[in-house]
Write a protein that holds these residues in place. Structure first.
Motif, PDB file in Angstrom:
ATOM      1  N   ILE A  70       0.944  -1.436  -0.209  1.00 53.21           N
ATOM      2  CA  ILE A  70       0.085   0.031   0.023  1.00 53.21           C
ATOM      3  C   ILE A  70       1.002   1.684  -0.335  1.00 53.21           C
ATOM      4  O   ILE A  70       1.781   1.758   1.265  1.00 53.21           O
ATOM      5  CB  ILE A  70      -0.892   0.749   1.201  1.00 53.21           C
ATOM      6  N   ASP A  71       0.920   2.359  -1.106  1.00 53.59           N
ATOM      7  CA  ASP A  71       1.361   3.549  -1.008  1.00 53.59           C
ATOM      8  C   ASP A  71       2.926   3.439  -1.149  1.00 53.59           C
ATOM      9  O   ASP A  71       3.833   3.771  -0.190  1.00 53.59           O
ATOM     10  CB  ASP A  71       1.448   4.237   0.268  1.00 53.59           C
ATOM     11  N   GLY A  72       3.407   2.367  -1.880  1.00 52.15           N
ATOM     12  CA  GLY A  72       4.769   1.819  -1.804  1.00 52.15           C
ATOM     13  C   GLY A  72       5.310   0.812  -0.581  1.00 52.15           C
ATOM     14  O   GLY A  72       6.686   0.558  -0.779  1.00 52.15           O
ATOM     15  N   ILE A  73       4.542   0.747   0.344  1.00 44.74           N
ATOM     16  CA  ILE A  73       5.301  -0.015   1.841  1.00 44.74           C
ATOM     17  C   ILE A  73       4.431  -1.273   1.525  1.00 44.74           C
ATOM     18  O   ILE A  73       3.519  -1.828   1.221  1.00 44.74           O
ATOM     19  CB  ILE A  73       4.366   1.014   2.956  1.00 44.74           C
ATOM     20  N   ILE A  74       5.740  -2.382   1.480  1.00 48.04           N
ATOM     21  CA  ILE A  74       5.559  -4.100   1.809  1.00 48.04           C
ATOM     22  C   ILE A  74       5.201  -4.534   3.605  1.00 48.04           C
ATOM     23  O   ILE A  74       5.385  -4.040   4.173  1.00 48.04           O
ATOM     24  CB  ILE A  74       6.329  -4.616   0.977  1.00 48.04           C
ATOM     25  N   TYR A  75       3.747  -4.477   2.908  1.00 51.88           N
ATOM     26  CA  TYR A  75       3.026  -5.669   4.501  1.00 51.88           C
ATOM     27  C   TYR A  75       3.215  -7.364   4.257  1.00 51.88           C
ATOM     28  O   TYR A  75       2.465  -7.591   3.577  1.00 51.88           O
ATOM     29  CB  TYR A  75       1.702  -4.600   4.409  1.00 51.88           C
ATOM     30  N   TYR A  92       5.587  -4.333   9.288  1.00 49.94           N
ATOM     31  CA  TYR A  92       5.897  -2.828   8.093  1.00 49.94           C
ATOM     32  C   TYR A  92       6.984  -1.741   8.729  1.00 49.94           C
ATOM     33  O   TYR A  92       6.636  -2.088  10.278  1.00 49.94           O
ATOM     34  CB  TYR A  92       4.611  -2.387   7.425  1.00 49.94           C
ATOM     35  N   PHE A  93       7.191  -1.151   6.623  1.00 47.91           N
ATOM     36  CA  PHE A  93       7.967   0.344   7.887  1.00 47.91           C
ATOM     37  C   PHE A  93       7.165   0.932   8.277  1.00 47.91           C
ATOM     38  O   PHE A  93       5.864   1.372   7.207  1.00 47.91           O
ATOM     39  CB  PHE A  93       8.621   0.062   6.670  1.00 47.91           C
ATOM     40  N   ASN A  94       6.538   1.500   9.206  1.00 52.92           N
ATOM     41  CA  ASN A  94       5.821   2.406   9.423  1.00 52.92           C
ATOM     42  C   ASN A  94       6.035   4.080   9.285  1.00 52.92           C
ATOM     43  O   ASN A  94       7.170   4.372   9.817  1.00 52.92           O
ATOM     44  CB  ASN A  94       5.753   2.396  11.429  1.00 52.92           C
ATOM     45  N   PRO A  95       5.938   5.021   8.232  1.00 53.43           N
ATOM     46  CA  PRO A  95       6.699   6.517   7.815  1.00 53.43           C
ATOM     47  C   PRO A  95       6.451   7.401   8.754  1.00 53.43           C
ATOM     48  O   PRO A  95       7.463   8.232   8.776  1.00 53.43           O
ATOM     49  CB  PRO A  95       5.922   6.117   6.932  1.00 53.43           C
ATOM     50  N   ASN A  96       5.407   7.065   9.554  1.00 53.09           N
ATOM     51  CA  ASN A  96       5.101   8.310  10.653  1.00 53.09           C
ATOM     52  C   ASN A  96       6.186   8.476  11.841  1.00 53.09           C
ATOM     53  O   ASN A  96       6.492   8.849  12.656  1.00 53.09           O
ATOM     54  CB  ASN A  96       3.500   7.417  11.597  1.00 53.09           C
ATOM     55  N   THR A  97       7.335   6.640  12.293  1.00 54.87           N
ATOM     56  CA  THR A  97       8.134   6.712  12.935  1.00 54.87           C
ATOM     57  C   THR A  97       9.130   6.488  12.700  1.00 54.87           C
ATOM     58  O   THR A  97       9.700   6.256  13.178  1.00 54.87           O
ATOM     59  CB  THR A  97       7.360   5.450  13.768  1.00 54.87           C
ATOM     60  N   LYS A  99      10.427   3.157  11.649  1.00 55.60           N
ATOM     61  CA  LYS A  99      10.580   2.397  11.913  1.00 55.60           C
ATOM     62  C   LYS A  99       9.890   1.097  11.243  1.00 55.60           C
ATOM     63  O   LYS A  99       8.563   1.185  10.989  1.00 55.60           O
ATOM     64  CB  LYS A  99      11.143   2.312  13.617  1.00 55.60           C
ATOM     65  N   PRO A 100      10.577   0.150  11.803  1.00 58.05           N
ATOM     66  CA  PRO A 100       9.375  -1.254  11.497  1.00 58.05           C
ATOM     67  C   PRO A 100       8.354  -1.525  12.114  1.00 58.05           C
ATOM     68  O   PRO A 100       8.951  -0.679  13.529  1.00 58.05           O
ATOM     69  CB  PRO A 100      10.641  -2.584  11.430  1.00 58.05           C
ATOM     70  N   ASP A 101       6.988  -1.601  12.268  1.00 59.05           N
ATOM     71  CA  ASP A 101       5.851  -1.513  12.840  1.00 59.05           C
ATOM     72  C   ASP A 101       5.441  -3.184  13.308  1.00 59.05           C
ATOM     73  O   ASP A 101       5.844  -3.857  11.977  1.00 59.05           O
ATOM     74  CB  ASP A 101       4.960  -0.700  12.909  1.00 59.05           C
ATOM     75  N   ARG A 160      -7.954   2.642  -0.143  1.00 59.91           N
ATOM     76  CA  ARG A 160      -6.609   1.185  -0.377  1.00 59.91           C
ATOM     77  C   ARG A 160      -6.515   0.321  -0.622  1.00 59.91           C
ATOM     78  O   ARG A 160      -6.683  -0.150   0.386  1.00 59.91           O
ATOM     79  CB  ARG A 160      -5.382   2.181   0.757  1.00 59.91           C
ATOM     80  N   CYS A 161      -5.733  -0.334  -1.692  1.00 58.86           N
ATOM     81  CA  CYS A 161      -6.108  -1.510  -2.349  1.00 58.86           C
ATOM     82  C   CYS A 161      -4.885  -2.344  -3.077  1.00 58.86           C
ATOM     83  O   CYS A 161      -3.948  -1.149  -4.186  1.00 58.86           O
ATOM     84  CB  CYS A 161      -7.470  -1.452  -3.428  1.00 58.86           C
TER      85      CYS A 161
END
Length: 170
Positions: A70-75, A92-97, A99-101, A160-161
């Motif tokens: 989603i939005d280029g972030i791999i989950y 996933y990588f959390n763009p808000n922090t 860091k990985p989450d 977001r799909c």
């Protein structure tokens, strides 16, 4: 109305309601109930609408790895189903922090004319009961094509799909 809009409207109409999914076993999964194949196999909807949800006829048991973007972030999620409900643990990588989450959420199984639906709710920090403030619960649509192949999509409540890669965990 395109496939994305249809799926989005369905999920929005259901809001925080629960979805149920039926037994799936195609390439490691199987379906014990009839499901509809997508109208266009080549298209990859970015959102989808489900008009009506019903209780599934059969429970779903098993463990799968689900990978989507989603939005280029791999989950990367591990889905564990034990009947009509289950859990996912998603990394996933959390763009808000920055860091990985890790997030855990509860999943409910539902059936629809478009396929089997898994509705996520109550996302919490992995291994805790502390609600995650920014993670939007995941929803998954499973469809079995006439040739037995499986198609899986995810759409969250923000429309977001993504298509989903599915791997059976033995």
């Amino acid at each position: 109305m395109n496939f994305k809009q249809i799926i989005s409207i369905g999920f929005l109409a259901l809001g925080a309601g629960f979805f149920s999914i039926k037994t799936v076993n195609a390439q490691g999964l199987s379906v014990k109930a009839s499901v509809s194949a997508p109208s266009t196999a080549a298209s990859q909807p970015s959102s989808f609408t489900i008009a009506q949800l019903t209780e599934p006829n059969s429970p779903l048991y098993g463990n799968w790895k689900l990978t989507f973007s989603i939005d280029g972030i791999i989950y990367e999620s591990i889905l564990r189903m034990q009947g009509y409900s289950g859990t996912t643990r998603t990394r996933y990588f959390n763009p808000n922090t920055g860091k990985p989450d890790v997030v855990d959420q509860t999943m409910e199984l539902k059936s629809s004319s478009s396929g089997l639906i898994l509705l996520g709710y109550n996302p919490v920090y992995g291994g805790t009961t502390l609600r995650h403030p920014t993670y939007i619960p995941d929803n998954f649509l499973f469809q079995i094509r006439p040739d037995g192949s499986l198609i899986v999509f995810t759409c969250d409540r923000n429309k977001r799909c993504s298509s989903v890669d599915l791997e059976v965990i033995r």
